[in-house]
Design a protein around this motif. Structure first.
Motif, PDB file in Angstrom:
ATOM      1  N   ASP A 159     -36.535  77.729 -17.030  1.00  0.00           N
ATOM      2  CA  ASP A 159     -35.433  77.000 -17.667  1.00  0.00           C
ATOM      3  C   ASP A 159     -35.288  75.673 -16.939  1.00  0.00           C
ATOM      4  OD1 ASP A 159     -32.856  76.022 -18.356  1.00  0.00           O
ATOM      5  OD2 ASP A 159     -32.212  78.054 -18.889  1.00  0.00           O
ATOM      6  N   VAL A 160     -35.459  74.552 -17.661  1.00  0.00           N
ATOM      7  CA  VAL A 160     -35.436  73.245 -16.980  1.00  0.00           C
ATOM      8  C   VAL A 160     -34.112  72.512 -17.201  1.00  0.00           C
ATOM      9  CG1 VAL A 160     -37.936  72.971 -17.055  1.00  0.00           C
ATOM     10  CG2 VAL A 160     -36.545  71.995 -18.902  1.00  0.00           C
ATOM     11  N   ARG A 161     -33.105  73.231 -17.723  1.00  0.00           N
ATOM     12  CA  ARG A 161     -31.811  72.569 -17.980  1.00  0.00           C
ATOM     13  C   ARG A 161     -30.999  72.402 -16.689  1.00  0.00           C
ATOM     14  NH1 ARG A 161     -29.017  76.411 -21.882  1.00  0.00           N
ATOM     15  NH2 ARG A 161     -29.950  77.877 -20.406  1.00  0.00           N
ATOM     16  N   GLU A 162     -29.818  71.805 -16.827  1.00  0.00           N
ATOM     17  CA  GLU A 162     -28.946  71.583 -15.678  1.00  0.00           C
ATOM     18  C   GLU A 162     -28.262  72.898 -15.265  1.00  0.00           C
ATOM     19  OE1 GLU A 162     -28.804  68.567 -14.101  1.00  0.00           O
ATOM     20  OE2 GLU A 162     -30.405  68.134 -15.531  1.00  0.00           O
ATOM     21  N   GLN A 163     -27.712  72.890 -14.036  1.00  0.00           N
ATOM     22  CA  GLN A 163     -27.067  74.077 -13.468  1.00  0.00           C
ATOM     23  C   GLN A 163     -26.012  74.678 -14.402  1.00  0.00           C
ATOM     24  OE1 GLN A 163     -27.879  75.450 -10.469  1.00  0.00           O
ATOM     25  NE2 GLN A 163     -26.347  77.070 -10.683  1.00  0.00           N
ATOM     26  N   VAL A 174     -35.376  75.862 -12.766  1.00  0.00           N
ATOM     27  CA  VAL A 174     -35.775  74.649 -12.044  1.00  0.00           C
ATOM     28  C   VAL A 174     -35.326  73.452 -12.893  1.00  0.00           C
ATOM     29  CG1 VAL A 174     -37.658  73.305 -11.026  1.00  0.00           C
ATOM     30  CG2 VAL A 174     -37.830  75.802 -11.095  1.00  0.00           C
ATOM     31  N   PRO A 175     -34.186  72.835 -12.558  1.00  0.00           N
ATOM     32  CA  PRO A 175     -33.719  71.705 -13.371  1.00  0.00           C
ATOM     33  C   PRO A 175     -34.777  70.597 -13.414  1.00  0.00           C
ATOM     34  CG  PRO A 175     -32.076  72.329 -11.727  1.00  0.00           C
ATOM     35  CD  PRO A 175     -33.323  73.092 -11.413  1.00  0.00           C
ATOM     36  N   ARG A 176     -34.888  69.937 -14.547  1.00  0.00           N
ATOM     37  CA  ARG A 176     -35.949  68.942 -14.713  1.00  0.00           C
ATOM     38  C   ARG A 176     -35.892  67.876 -13.617  1.00  0.00           C
ATOM     39  NH1 ARG A 176     -36.613  64.007 -18.380  1.00  0.00           N
ATOM     40  NH2 ARG A 176     -38.749  63.477 -17.787  1.00  0.00           N
TER      41      ARG A 176
END
Lengths: 91, 395
Positions: free
Chosen positions: B38-42, B56-58
């Motif tokens: 998942d590359v989105r924000e927290q 892992v946020p982008r």
């Protein structure tokens, strides 16, 4: 000369000294030398039979002498002996 | 210069996109080392995410992906909200970071949900809690997981006195969910020199009530359970059962031995400290993992060497140091961070400003912890020879 650290409850028996230096080849001799220098400590450290009282813990540097060779544990000039009776104050 | 839309389009041409249906089949079937990221924000991740997804946020892709997915040949599926950020991230991983099999999920978690597939809604802190505990959340050893453990923790404080005051305040501030307090005393003017949880206007008030008020003013997350009683053989098992950690700030030997025996029986770790004059001691007794109080002190000293039986002086700030060290050990035990003081006795001597770390071993012949907890009887608990007699003699 090895250093003996005196706990708060024994300091009235060592004229307030927190550390005492004494000569001795092993832990037993060192504690005897302390008792010779400060006779008031003798009854607190040793039983009438001359054994170290069970309520007194003795550490050579950071290790309990009970897991070393007890009173026979060798000491060197750089060693520190810590005498530690239990404390219970919390309030 | 290319627009953002152009960049996304170009990235999607270079990478492979995968439909949520295929991802669903892949991750509900037999796994072969595939990873979903998942590359989105927290905040987006905390609201809901695909079960089993690694986060892992982008913005942290380059610095964190190699830790999260060390195998660069693994099949990696990235997703975001709608499939654009994951396409850009997949392009970076493929073109710049050398991952051989990266895909981006079409339509992101939005399409995944539209297809009726499951999402996981993790437990999260409220916005107020995120702000309150933000400094804990920033420490990797605690973080969200540790903070949630603290909020779930039940810690029992024995005594709201010199040691109990600072530990109660810091544990309340840290967000320990339940704080039990055992104390049958009332606040006295002579307490205020060191018992900082109490105040001048609460002199005469039961200490458990005074402590509850102070804790409530610091942190309403904390539930306080009050025990305005003296701890004894008749009530100890009932009181301590169910707590995760016990903070021992008791002022006498009989109760310390009783506490040891009961906590070994129930296998509850005890963070134990004591103070006198300018000297303090602290250790953690974790039953069967390390030594117990009786391994360290098999018999109590006689009256003349046990000045805690009577009134004795203590530097006001000394229990502050020792009580805060206790609070830190509790936080370590609850969160699993670091190495608690199990098998160590730390001495603090304030006049010389020295700390001494001594090793404490389990006694293979310990009358209590060398046996199975079920073998320790009610009659044996807290027993040792002639103590009441010489305590009485000491006054």
């Amino acid at each position: 000369m090895p250093t003996i650290r005196i706990p708060p409850v024994l300091r009235s028996s060592t004229q307030g000294e927190k550390e005492v230096h004494a000569e001795g080849e092993n832990v037993g001799e060192l504690l005897r030398a302390l008792a010779d220098q400060h006779p008031a400590t003798e009854a607190q450290l040793f039983s009438e039979e001359g054994e170290l009282n069970r309520y007194v813990n003795v550490y050579l540097n950071d290790e309990d002498v009970r897991v070393l060779s007890g009173m026979e544990t060798d000491v060197t000039a750089d060693d520190t002996l810590v005498i530690l009776p239990a404390m219970a104050g919390g309030q | 210069m290319a627009s953002g839309t152009d960049l996304i389009k170009q990235a999607k041409e270079r990478i492979r996109e995968v439909d949520p249906r295929e991802v669903h089949e892949l991750f509900t079937g037999e796994h072969n080392g595939e990873v979903i990221v998942d590359v989105r924000e927290q905040q987006e991740f905390e609201q809901s995410h695909i079960p089993g997804a690694v986060h892992v946020p982008r913005g942290h892709l380059e610095s964190r992906i190699e830790t999260a997915v060390p195998n660069k040949d693994a099949r990696v599926v990235l997703y975001c909200a709608s499939g654009n950020r994951s396409a850009l991230a997949a392009d970076d991983m493929q073109e710049k970071l050398g991952y051989g099999s990266v895909e981006s999920m079409t339509g992101g978690i939005t399409l995944w949900k539209d297809r009726g597939y499951d999402v996981e809604v993790p437990r999260a802190l409220s916005a107020e809690q995120r702000e309150r505990y933000s400094r804990h959340l920033l420490v990797p050893e605690i973080g969200l997981e540790g903070q949630l453990k603290l909020l779930d923790a039940k810690v029992l404080l024995l005594g709201a006195g010199g040691l109990g005051s600072p530990s109660a305040l810091y544990l309340a501030a840290a967000g320990v969910g339940t704080l039990g307090i055992v104390d049958n005393d009332e606040v006295d003017l002579s307490n205020l020199q060191r018992q900082i949880i109490h105040t001048q206007d609460r002199v005469g008030v039961p200490k458990v009530d005074s402590a509850e008020q102070a804790i409530g003013e610091i942190n309403p997350d904390v539930q306080v359970v009050k025990y305005p009683v003296r701890l004894g053989a008749e009530n100890i098992m009932e009181i301590i059962e169910g707590y995760d950690v016990i903070v021992d700030g008791l002022d006498n030997f009989p109760t310390r031995y009783l506490l040891n025996d009961a906590s070994v029986r129930l296998q509850i770790p005890v963070v134990s400290a004591s103070i006198l004059g300018f000297d303090g001691q602290i250790s953690v007794f974790a039953p069967y993992e390390g030594p117990c109080y009786r391994c360290l002190y098999p018999t109590p000293p006689p009256a003349e060497l046990a000045p805690s039986c009577g009134a004795n002086g203590v530097l006001g700030a000394l229990p502050g140091v020792m009580g805060v060290l206790q609070a830190i050990e509790v936080v370590k035990l609850v969160t699993g961070a670091g190495d608690p003081l199990i098998g160590h006795l730390l001495l603090y001597e304030a006049l010389g400003t020295t700390f001494t770390d001594l090793k404490v071993r389990r006694d293979p012949d310990c009358p209590v912890c060398s046996r199975d907890p079920s073998e320790i009887s009610d009659e044996e608990m807290g027993v040792f020879p002639d103590y009441e007699a010489f305590c009485a003699a000491a006054g």
